[in-house]
Scaffold this motif. Structure first.
Motif, PDB file in Angstrom:
ATOM      1  N   PRO A 144       0.700   2.756 -11.400  1.00 19.68           N
ATOM      2  CA  PRO A 144       1.481   1.921 -12.049  1.00 19.68           C
ATOM      3  C   PRO A 144       2.301   1.028 -11.433  1.00 19.68           C
ATOM      4  O   PRO A 144       3.112   0.538 -12.015  1.00 19.68           O
ATOM      5  CB  PRO A 144       2.283   3.131 -12.830  1.00 19.68           C
ATOM      6  CG  PRO A 144       2.388   4.174 -11.533  1.00 19.68           C
ATOM      7  CD  PRO A 144       1.101   3.970 -10.885  1.00 19.68           C
ATOM      8  N   GLY A 145       2.043   0.711 -10.037  1.00 20.74           N
ATOM      9  CA  GLY A 145       2.761  -0.245  -9.472  1.00 20.74           C
ATOM     10  C   GLY A 145       2.946  -1.508  -9.968  1.00 20.74           C
ATOM     11  O   GLY A 145       3.936  -1.947  -9.734  1.00 20.74           O
ATOM     12  N   VAL A 146       1.930  -2.146 -10.683  1.00 17.38           N
ATOM     13  CA  VAL A 146       2.241  -3.450 -11.290  1.00 17.38           C
ATOM     14  C   VAL A 146       3.456  -3.155 -12.314  1.00 17.38           C
ATOM     15  O   VAL A 146       3.922  -4.342 -12.604  1.00 17.38           O
ATOM     16  CB  VAL A 146       0.828  -3.809 -12.044  1.00 17.38           C
ATOM     17  CG1 VAL A 146       0.653  -2.691 -13.337  1.00 17.38           C
ATOM     18  CG2 VAL A 146       0.648  -5.071 -12.693  1.00 17.38           C
ATOM     19  N   ASN A 147       3.815  -2.163 -12.911  1.00 20.27           N
ATOM     20  CA  ASN A 147       4.891  -2.059 -13.826  1.00 20.27           C
ATOM     21  C   ASN A 147       6.433  -2.536 -13.112  1.00 20.27           C
ATOM     22  O   ASN A 147       7.115  -2.576 -13.720  1.00 20.27           O
ATOM     23  CB  ASN A 147       4.835  -0.882 -14.556  1.00 20.27           C
ATOM     24  CG  ASN A 147       3.691  -0.201 -15.201  1.00 20.27           C
ATOM     25  OD1 ASN A 147       3.167  -1.381 -15.771  1.00 20.27           O
ATOM     26  ND2 ASN A 147       3.344   0.766 -15.423  1.00 20.27           N
ATOM     27  N   ILE A 148       6.191  -2.211 -11.781  1.00 23.71           N
ATOM     28  CA  ILE A 148       7.572  -2.069 -11.139  1.00 23.71           C
ATOM     29  C   ILE A 148       7.054  -3.430 -10.112  1.00 23.71           C
ATOM     30  O   ILE A 148       8.024  -3.619  -9.293  1.00 23.71           O
ATOM     31  CB  ILE A 148       8.034  -1.125 -10.379  1.00 23.71           C
ATOM     32  CG1 ILE A 148       6.907  -0.474  -9.369  1.00 23.71           C
ATOM     33  CG2 ILE A 148       8.176   0.078 -11.393  1.00 23.71           C
ATOM     34  CD1 ILE A 148       7.433   0.822  -8.532  1.00 23.71           C
ATOM     35  N   GLY A 149       6.500  -4.407 -10.308  1.00 20.37           N
ATOM     36  CA  GLY A 149       6.323  -5.444  -9.543  1.00 20.37           C
ATOM     37  C   GLY A 149       5.626  -5.180  -7.858  1.00 20.37           C
ATOM     38  O   GLY A 149       5.883  -5.966  -7.055  1.00 20.37           O
ATOM     39  N   LEU A 150       5.112  -4.152  -8.076  1.00 22.31           N
ATOM     40  CA  LEU A 150       4.522  -3.530  -6.632  1.00 22.31           C
ATOM     41  C   LEU A 150       2.966  -3.319  -6.946  1.00 22.31           C
ATOM     42  O   LEU A 150       2.770  -2.236  -7.433  1.00 22.31           O
ATOM     43  CB  LEU A 150       5.206  -2.537  -6.050  1.00 22.31           C
ATOM     44  CG  LEU A 150       4.760  -2.147  -4.605  1.00 22.31           C
ATOM     45  CD1 LEU A 150       5.069  -3.036  -3.651  1.00 22.31           C
ATOM     46  CD2 LEU A 150       5.532  -0.673  -4.401  1.00 22.31           C
ATOM     47  N   PHE A 151       1.939  -4.083  -6.781  1.00 19.75           N
ATOM     48  CA  PHE A 151       0.590  -3.745  -7.087  1.00 19.75           C
ATOM     49  C   PHE A 151       0.241  -3.035  -6.222  1.00 19.75           C
ATOM     50  O   PHE A 151       0.588  -2.503  -4.917  1.00 19.75           O
ATOM     51  CB  PHE A 151      -0.462  -5.037  -6.907  1.00 19.75           C
ATOM     52  CG  PHE A 151      -1.591  -4.801  -7.512  1.00 19.75           C
ATOM     53  CD1 PHE A 151      -1.770  -5.423  -8.833  1.00 19.75           C
ATOM     54  CD2 PHE A 151      -2.780  -4.611  -6.966  1.00 19.75           C
ATOM     55  CE1 PHE A 151      -2.942  -5.446  -9.358  1.00 19.75           C
ATOM     56  CE2 PHE A 151      -3.889  -4.387  -7.386  1.00 19.75           C
ATOM     57  CZ  PHE A 151      -4.054  -4.895  -8.895  1.00 19.75           C
ATOM     58  N   CYS A 152      -0.456  -1.618  -6.702  1.00 16.38           N
ATOM     59  CA  CYS A 152      -0.995  -0.402  -5.943  1.00 16.38           C
ATOM     60  C   CYS A 152      -2.377  -0.852  -5.062  1.00 16.38           C
ATOM     61  O   CYS A 152      -3.360  -0.387  -5.361  1.00 16.38           O
ATOM     62  CB  CYS A 152      -1.339   0.305  -6.897  1.00 16.38           C
ATOM     63  SG  CYS A 152      -0.059   1.330  -7.672  1.00 16.38           S
ATOM     64  N   SER A 153      -1.926  -1.802  -3.895  1.00 13.01           N
ATOM     65  CA  SER A 153      -2.891  -2.413  -3.188  1.00 13.01           C
ATOM     66  C   SER A 153      -3.822  -1.371  -2.074  1.00 13.01           C
ATOM     67  O   SER A 153      -4.848  -1.270  -2.056  1.00 13.01           O
ATOM     68  CB  SER A 153      -2.575  -3.416  -2.440  1.00 13.01           C
ATOM     69  OG  SER A 153      -2.221  -4.537  -3.187  1.00 13.01           O
ATOM     70  N   THR A 154      -2.743  -0.317  -1.440  1.00 13.29           N
ATOM     71  CA  THR A 154      -3.281   0.672  -0.898  1.00 13.29           C
ATOM     72  C   THR A 154      -4.165   1.859  -1.572  1.00 13.29           C
ATOM     73  O   THR A 154      -5.229   2.338  -1.127  1.00 13.29           O
ATOM     74  CB  THR A 154      -2.407   1.451   0.060  1.00 13.29           C
ATOM     75  OG1 THR A 154      -1.415   1.560  -0.401  1.00 13.29           O
ATOM     76  CG2 THR A 154      -2.072   0.187   1.337  1.00 13.29           C
ATOM     77  N   PRO A 155      -3.435   2.141  -2.839  1.00  9.09           N
ATOM     78  CA  PRO A 155      -4.370   3.127  -3.619  1.00  9.09           C
ATOM     79  C   PRO A 155      -5.538   2.633  -4.062  1.00  9.09           C
ATOM     80  O   PRO A 155      -6.633   3.198  -4.308  1.00  9.09           O
ATOM     81  CB  PRO A 155      -3.552   3.425  -4.716  1.00  9.09           C
ATOM     82  CG  PRO A 155      -1.941   3.200  -4.032  1.00  9.09           C
ATOM     83  CD  PRO A 155      -2.249   2.283  -3.314  1.00  9.09           C
ATOM     84  N   MET A 156      -5.589   1.222  -4.385  1.00  9.87           N
ATOM     85  CA  MET A 156      -6.792   0.540  -4.636  1.00  9.87           C
ATOM     86  C   MET A 156      -7.806   0.810  -3.750  1.00  9.87           C
ATOM     87  O   MET A 156      -9.355   0.778  -4.080  1.00  9.87           O
ATOM     88  CB  MET A 156      -6.405  -0.913  -4.512  1.00  9.87           C
ATOM     89  CG  MET A 156      -7.877  -1.973  -4.944  1.00  9.87           C
ATOM     90  SD  MET A 156      -7.176  -3.715  -5.189  1.00  9.87           S
ATOM     91  CE  MET A 156      -6.662  -3.962  -3.593  1.00  9.87           C
ATOM     92  N   VAL A 157      -7.694   0.929  -2.339  1.00 10.56           N
ATOM     93  CA  VAL A 157      -8.865   1.030  -1.358  1.00 10.56           C
ATOM     94  C   VAL A 157      -9.615   2.378  -1.662  1.00 10.56           C
ATOM     95  O   VAL A 157     -10.767   2.316  -1.782  1.00 10.56           O
ATOM     96  CB  VAL A 157      -8.282   1.346   0.035  1.00 10.56           C
ATOM     97  CG1 VAL A 157      -9.376   1.618   0.822  1.00 10.56           C
ATOM     98  CG2 VAL A 157      -7.559  -0.039   0.283  1.00 10.56           C
ATOM     99  N   ALA A 158      -8.745   3.462  -1.920  1.00  7.62           N
ATOM    100  CA  ALA A 158      -9.428   4.759  -2.378  1.00  7.62           C
ATOM    101  C   ALA A 158     -10.148   4.606  -3.984  1.00  7.62           C
ATOM    102  O   ALA A 158     -11.088   5.185  -4.181  1.00  7.62           O
ATOM    103  CB  ALA A 158      -8.504   5.909  -2.222  1.00  7.62           C
ATOM    104  N   LEU A 159      -9.398   4.208  -4.764  1.00  7.24           N
ATOM    105  CA  LEU A 159      -9.704   4.076  -6.146  1.00  7.24           C
ATOM    106  C   LEU A 159     -10.875   3.365  -6.360  1.00  7.24           C
ATOM    107  O   LEU A 159     -11.866   3.765  -6.911  1.00  7.24           O
ATOM    108  CB  LEU A 159      -8.620   3.417  -6.958  1.00  7.24           C
ATOM    109  CG  LEU A 159      -8.807   3.686  -8.713  1.00  7.24           C
ATOM    110  CD1 LEU A 159      -8.907   4.846  -8.925  1.00  7.24           C
ATOM    111  CD2 LEU A 159      -7.735   2.658  -9.145  1.00  7.24           C
TER     112      LEU A 159
END
Length: 270
Positions: A144-159
């Motif tokens: 949900p990082g996008v909801n607070i202005g912080l894209f989940c870039s590192t979680p994206m690697v595993a996801l």
């Protein structure tokens, strides 16, 4: 007057051996946030398990209703007051998290995530980084990082290495929670079980894996992740060599012999 007993602070990650299975439990509810202290404790436990022959499989679980809400945003926000507005602390947090996730992937022992509740952001990343994942039917997952202005870039690697690209992008772009059945459909978890049977199912699952040759498991896990990053031809060349080396193991000789003789193999780890 009787003195009050001193309070014993619970470590952020507790360890417990159940037969050949080491259980590492995130023990800082309600959020079980991946603070610096929590990640360092997890990495220390993983490091200790690496060369411990008594540990065949590792289970990562959590206390409370949330598996992990990800990074400790309160801890990170405090460092906004630093001279560099927190940059050095943010770098330390992200680098440490990346190191911990890679330690799970490259660990010689299989690692299973046991999820009962919500896993978000880096908590969802932790689930995706484990080799296997089992959750309750009431668990949910989100980046949900996008909801607070912080894209989940590192979680994206595993996801993105566990689910289809469009499904990963759906989670990353919307920030919305997905339920257990959707997580299984996406490929984020292996199995869904009723809450009351979670520990029992995961333990049995882990013990089945623990009954195999530890050297074979180590070899296979390493090969799985290495070939996944290769081209098709390079992957076949590499895995053909791995299988030849595996055939030379005493455990492979013992396992094949036991199969042909219809008996239980006795693993030596060599």
């Amino acid at each position: 007057m009787t003195a009050k007993p001193a309070l014993v602070e619970t470590p952020p990650v507790t360890r417990d051996m159940q037969g050949p299975v080491m259980r590492l439990t995130l023990s800082n509810p309600p959020a079980n946030a991946l603070s610096i202290a929590t990640m360092e404790a997890m990495m220390e436990a993983l490091k200790d398990a690496r060369n411990d022959e008594a540990v065949r499989v590792i289970v990562i679980a959590a206390a409370g209703k949330v598996f992990s809400a990800g990074h400790d945003l309160k801890e990170m926000t405090l460092h906004r007051a630093d001279e560099d507005r927190g940059r050095a602390f943010f770098e330390k947090t992200m680098r440490l998290c990346a190191e911990m996730m890679q330690m799970i992937v490259t660990h010689p022992k299989p690692v299973i995530a046991e999820i009962d509740g919500l896993a978000t952001a880096a908590g969802c990343q932790l689930v995706a980084s484990c080799d296997l994942a089992v959750c309750t039917d009431t668990s949910s997952f989100a980046t949900p990082g996008v909801n607070i202005g912080l894209f989940c870039s590192t979680p994206m690697v595993a996801l993105s290495r566990n689910v289809h690209r469009k499904q990963a992008m759906e989670m990353l772009l919307t920030g919305e929670q997905i339920d257990a059945s959707t997580a299984k459909e996406f490929g984020l978890v292996n199995r869904i079980v009723p809450k009351e049977y979670l520990n029992q199912v995961v333990q049995k699952y882990a013990e089945v894996i623990a009954s195999k040759s530890p050297l074979t498991l180590k070899t296979g896990k390493e090969a799985f992740y290495r070939q996944a990053e290769m081209s098709l031809s390079d992957a076949y060349d590499y895995c053909a060599n791995v299988m030849v080396e595996n055939m030379m193991f005493r455990d492979a000789e013992e396992g094949i012999g036991a199969f042909l003789q219809k008996r239980k193999p006795e693993w030596k780890g060599e």
